[in-house]
Design an enzyme around this catalytic site. Structure first.
Site, PDB file in Angstrom:
ATOM      1  N   SER A 194       0.869  -1.166   0.000  1.00  0.00           N
ATOM      2  CA  SER A 194       0.000   0.000   0.000  1.00  0.00           C
ATOM      3  C   SER A 194       0.911   1.222   0.000  1.00  0.00           C
ATOM      4  CB  SER A 194      -0.930  -0.045   1.226  1.00  0.00           C
ATOM      5  OG  SER A 194      -1.780   1.073   1.259  1.00  0.00           O
ATOM      6  N   TYR A 239      -4.614   8.179  -6.289  1.00  0.00           N
ATOM      7  CA  TYR A 239      -3.578   7.322  -5.711  1.00  0.00           C
ATOM      8  C   TYR A 239      -3.905   7.022  -4.253  1.00  0.00           C
ATOM      9  CZ  TYR A 239       0.993   5.713  -4.093  1.00  0.00           C
ATOM     10  OH  TYR A 239       1.996   4.978  -3.538  1.00  0.00           O
ATOM     11  N   LYS A 268      -4.772   3.372  -2.412  1.00  0.00           N
ATOM     12  CA  LYS A 268      -3.973   2.845  -1.307  1.00  0.00           C
ATOM     13  C   LYS A 268      -4.818   2.619  -0.056  1.00  0.00           C
ATOM     14  CE  LYS A 268      -0.448   2.446  -3.847  1.00  0.00           C
ATOM     15  NZ  LYS A 268      -0.048   1.103  -4.270  1.00  0.00           N
ATOM     16  N   THR A 303      13.281   4.979  -5.065  1.00  0.00           N
ATOM     17  CA  THR A 303      12.941   4.174  -6.238  1.00  0.00           C
ATOM     18  C   THR A 303      12.719   5.149  -7.391  1.00  0.00           C
ATOM     19  OG1 THR A 303      10.563   4.288  -5.852  1.00  0.00           O
ATOM     20  CG2 THR A 303      11.773   2.489  -4.762  1.00  0.00           C
TER      21      THR A 303
END
Length: 164
Positions: free
Chosen positions: A21, A35, A39, A70
């Site tokens: 999540s 988004y 989640k 990331t």
């Protein structure tokens, strides 16, 4: 994926599902409403599923990471609307600028998160939610404080909706 593995896990009377999540599933973020909604859905699904499969020896944990290094904010991954809404132009520019400034500067280390998940997978007592990263902890604590204040401020009105 859960449906695919649950039959085997039920048969074996064991297993552990990690659903990824986000802290956005605890504390919604302006500029990321869809988004955040997705989640929250992953977190709620995971929490309910954990209750449903606990009797089979199966564990479910919603992993709610903060910002990790990331490509999440990288232009190769993060896409913004080509045509914005004039009323939101200034806000949108701030979001894009913040994404660019924070790209690959996030505090979270994906390798350390992987190690934490491996540690959790070997633990007999696992949480239904795992907040990953100091920023996630800080945001969740802030959300808890806000929620506590909301409950206290509106408790009387809320209770007034009961019968009798």
């Amino acid at each position: 994926m859960c449906r695919a593995v649950l039959s085997v896990m039920r048969k074996n009377r064991s297993g552990h599902i990690f659903n990824i999540s986000s802290i956005a599933g605890v504390n919604a973020m302006a500029g990321a409403s869809v988004y955040s909604a997705s989640k929250f859905a992953v977190s709620g699904f995971s929490e309910a599923l954990a209750q449903e499969v606990a009797g089979f020896g199966i564990k479910v944990t919603a992993v709610q990471p903060g910002a990790f290094q990331t490509d999440f904010l990288d232009p190769s991954s993060a896409h913004f609307a080509d045509q914005g809404i004039e009323d939101y132009n200034a806000f949108s520019e701030k979001i894009v600028a913040a994404s660019n400034a924070n790209n690959h500067q996030q505090k979270g280390d994906p390798d350390k998160l992987a190690q934490a998940l491996l540690s959790l997978s070997n633990d007999a007592d696992v949480p239904p939610r795992f907040l990953a990263g100091s920023d996630a902890i800080n945001m969740a604590n802030s959300r808890l404080a806000t929620l506590g204040a909301e409950l206290q401020n509106w408790e009387n009105l809320s209770r007034s909706t009961d019968n009798g």
